[in-house]
Design a protein around this motif. Structure first.
Motif, PDB file in Angstrom:
ATOM      1  N   THR A 228    -125.109 -52.105   4.968  1.00 44.32           N
ATOM      2  CA  THR A 228    -126.250 -51.588   4.538  1.00 44.32           C
ATOM      3  C   THR A 228    -125.996 -49.864   4.605  1.00 44.32           C
ATOM      4  O   THR A 228    -126.284 -49.014   4.119  1.00 44.32           O
ATOM      5  CB  THR A 228    -127.639 -52.450   4.666  1.00 44.32           C
ATOM      6  N   MET A 229    -125.796 -49.821   6.247  1.00 43.63           N
ATOM      7  CA  MET A 229    -125.688 -48.216   7.051  1.00 43.63           C
ATOM      8  C   MET A 229    -125.005 -47.375   6.521  1.00 43.63           C
ATOM      9  O   MET A 229    -124.923 -46.630   5.872  1.00 43.63           O
ATOM     10  CB  MET A 229    -126.067 -48.788   9.003  1.00 43.63           C
TER      11      MET A 229
ATOM     12  N   ILE B 181    -133.650 -57.034  -6.323  1.00 43.36           N
ATOM     13  CA  ILE B 181    -133.187 -57.170  -6.497  1.00 43.36           C
ATOM     14  C   ILE B 181    -131.830 -58.337  -5.191  1.00 43.36           C
ATOM     15  O   ILE B 181    -132.089 -58.069  -4.099  1.00 43.36           O
ATOM     16  CB  ILE B 181    -132.292 -55.226  -6.340  1.00 43.36           C
ATOM     17  N   LYS B 182    -131.259 -58.961  -6.110  1.00 44.17           N
ATOM     18  CA  LYS B 182    -130.833 -59.847  -5.535  1.00 44.17           C
ATOM     19  C   LYS B 182    -128.617 -59.568  -4.240  1.00 44.17           C
ATOM     20  O   LYS B 182    -128.043 -59.276  -5.372  1.00 44.17           O
ATOM     21  CB  LYS B 182    -129.884 -61.449  -6.572  1.00 44.17           C
TER      22      LYS B 182
ATOM     23  N   GLU C 116    -121.618 -57.129  -1.305  1.00 46.65           N
ATOM     24  CA  GLU C 116    -122.915 -57.189  -1.640  1.00 46.65           C
ATOM     25  C   GLU C 116    -123.537 -56.409  -1.121  1.00 46.65           C
ATOM     26  O   GLU C 116    -124.780 -56.168  -1.558  1.00 46.65           O
ATOM     27  CB  GLU C 116    -123.850 -59.474  -1.960  1.00 46.65           C
ATOM     28  N   CYS C 117    -123.637 -56.663  -0.051  1.00 44.70           N
ATOM     29  CA  CYS C 117    -124.683 -55.755   0.810  1.00 44.70           C
ATOM     30  C   CYS C 117    -124.635 -54.059   0.925  1.00 44.70           C
ATOM     31  O   CYS C 117    -125.956 -53.935   0.366  1.00 44.70           O
ATOM     32  CB  CYS C 117    -124.205 -55.611   2.828  1.00 44.70           C
ATOM     33  N   ARG C 118    -123.818 -53.778   0.633  1.00 42.22           N
ATOM     34  CA  ARG C 118    -123.105 -52.319  -0.126  1.00 42.22           C
ATOM     35  C   ARG C 118    -123.553 -52.495  -1.559  1.00 42.22           C
ATOM     36  O   ARG C 118    -123.973 -51.427  -1.672  1.00 42.22           O
ATOM     37  CB  ARG C 118    -121.888 -52.278   0.079  1.00 42.22           C
ATOM     38  N   ALA C 119    -123.215 -53.367  -2.243  1.00 39.78           N
ATOM     39  CA  ALA C 119    -123.666 -53.019  -3.643  1.00 39.78           C
ATOM     40  C   ALA C 119    -125.391 -52.917  -4.060  1.00 39.78           C
ATOM     41  O   ALA C 119    -125.627 -52.450  -4.924  1.00 39.78           O
ATOM     42  CB  ALA C 119    -123.557 -54.061  -4.363  1.00 39.78           C
TER      43      ALA C 119
END
Length: 257
Positions: free
Chosen positions: A118-119, A61-62, A70-73
């Motif tokens: 992300t966490m 996944i890009k 984008e980190c969360r996506a």
């Protein structure tokens, strides 16, 4: 040391340490999500190769780790996140008074802020699943310092601090959060630097490795991506259920000095 059936997301994992960690997790039975900021055929081919080799479900996944949304996506697109490995990172070397602002901002964003995003996105999934493992790939520079690496050292110290905080916030849940702090690791990027360094110093390959690259690593040996992957698998296993908030050095004795 099985993590069979778990979904593991590894940021910055189409090469080097991240790819090594992804391969070891897949060998231990995890379904892995590879990630980087590119979206090439070879990125997806890597995932297909891991699937074929291990019989697990590997995907690519890009997502650009310099961008919080984008980190969360990435976590949302994966659909599940039992294991999160924050590995994405970049480096720039410069005296602090000459450090380019754009490089500083990029290193802080990719090496540290991405782990926050992300966490924050992954923890609700882990809580819903009733189990979770977070492994942050920090660095020996998360525990000590070197000149001309202010942004990297600051970011990696921040990752170690965040690791401890999240561990305390999840201490009474079946979720752990730990950091791995590598010294010098033999990755394709490091390997490619050896010939130029040999020419620059007029040294043999062995002397460049021992006396230049591994000057601060007492073992005089590189860590390997497989060793870092194995350490990650251990931290995700039941054997490590009471290990949380810890920074584990895989640095050949660097931080023992």
């Amino acid at each position: 040391m099985s993590v069979a059936g778990k979904t593991a997301i590894i940021t910055g994992s189409n090469s080097g340490i991240g790819l090594g960690v992804a391969r070891e997790l897949a060998k231990a039975g995890a379904n892995v999500v590879l990630n980087s900021f590119t979206d090439r055929d070879e990125d997806h081919a890597l995932a297909a190769e891991i699937s074929q080799e291990t019989g697990t479900n590997a995907r690519y996944i890009k997502a650009d780790m310099s961008k919080g949304d984008e980190c969360r996506a990435l976590i949302e697109k994966a659909g599940a996140c039992d294991i999160l490995v924050n590995n994405a990172g970049i480096q720039h070397v410069s005296p602090i008074d000459q450090f380019p602002v754009d490089k500083w901002d990029a290193i802080i964003a990719i090496n540290m802020n991405s782990a926050y995003h992300t966490m924050a996105a992954a923890l609700p999934m882990m809580r819903n699943a009733g189990w979770g493992r977070i492994v942050n790939i920090a660095s020996a520079h998360g525990l000590t310092a070197s000149p001309y690496k202010a942004a990297y050292v600051a970011a990696k110290h921040g990752v170690v601090g965040m690791t401890k905080t999240v561990a305390l916030e999840t201490a009474q849940e079946p979720i752990t959060c730990n950091a791995i702090c590598p010294g010098y690791v033999l990755t394709p990027l490091v390997e490619a630097q050896i010939p130029d360094t040999m020419k620059e110093y007029g040294m043999s390959r062995e002397d460049v490795i021992k006396n230049v690259m591994l000057e601060r690593q007492p073992s005089k040996e590189f860590a390997t991506v497989e060793q870092l992957g194995g350490t990650t698998v251990f931290l995700c296993s039941d054997a490590a259920a009471q290990i949380t908030g810890t920074a584990i050095s895989v640095d050949g004795g660097w931080t023992a000095l």
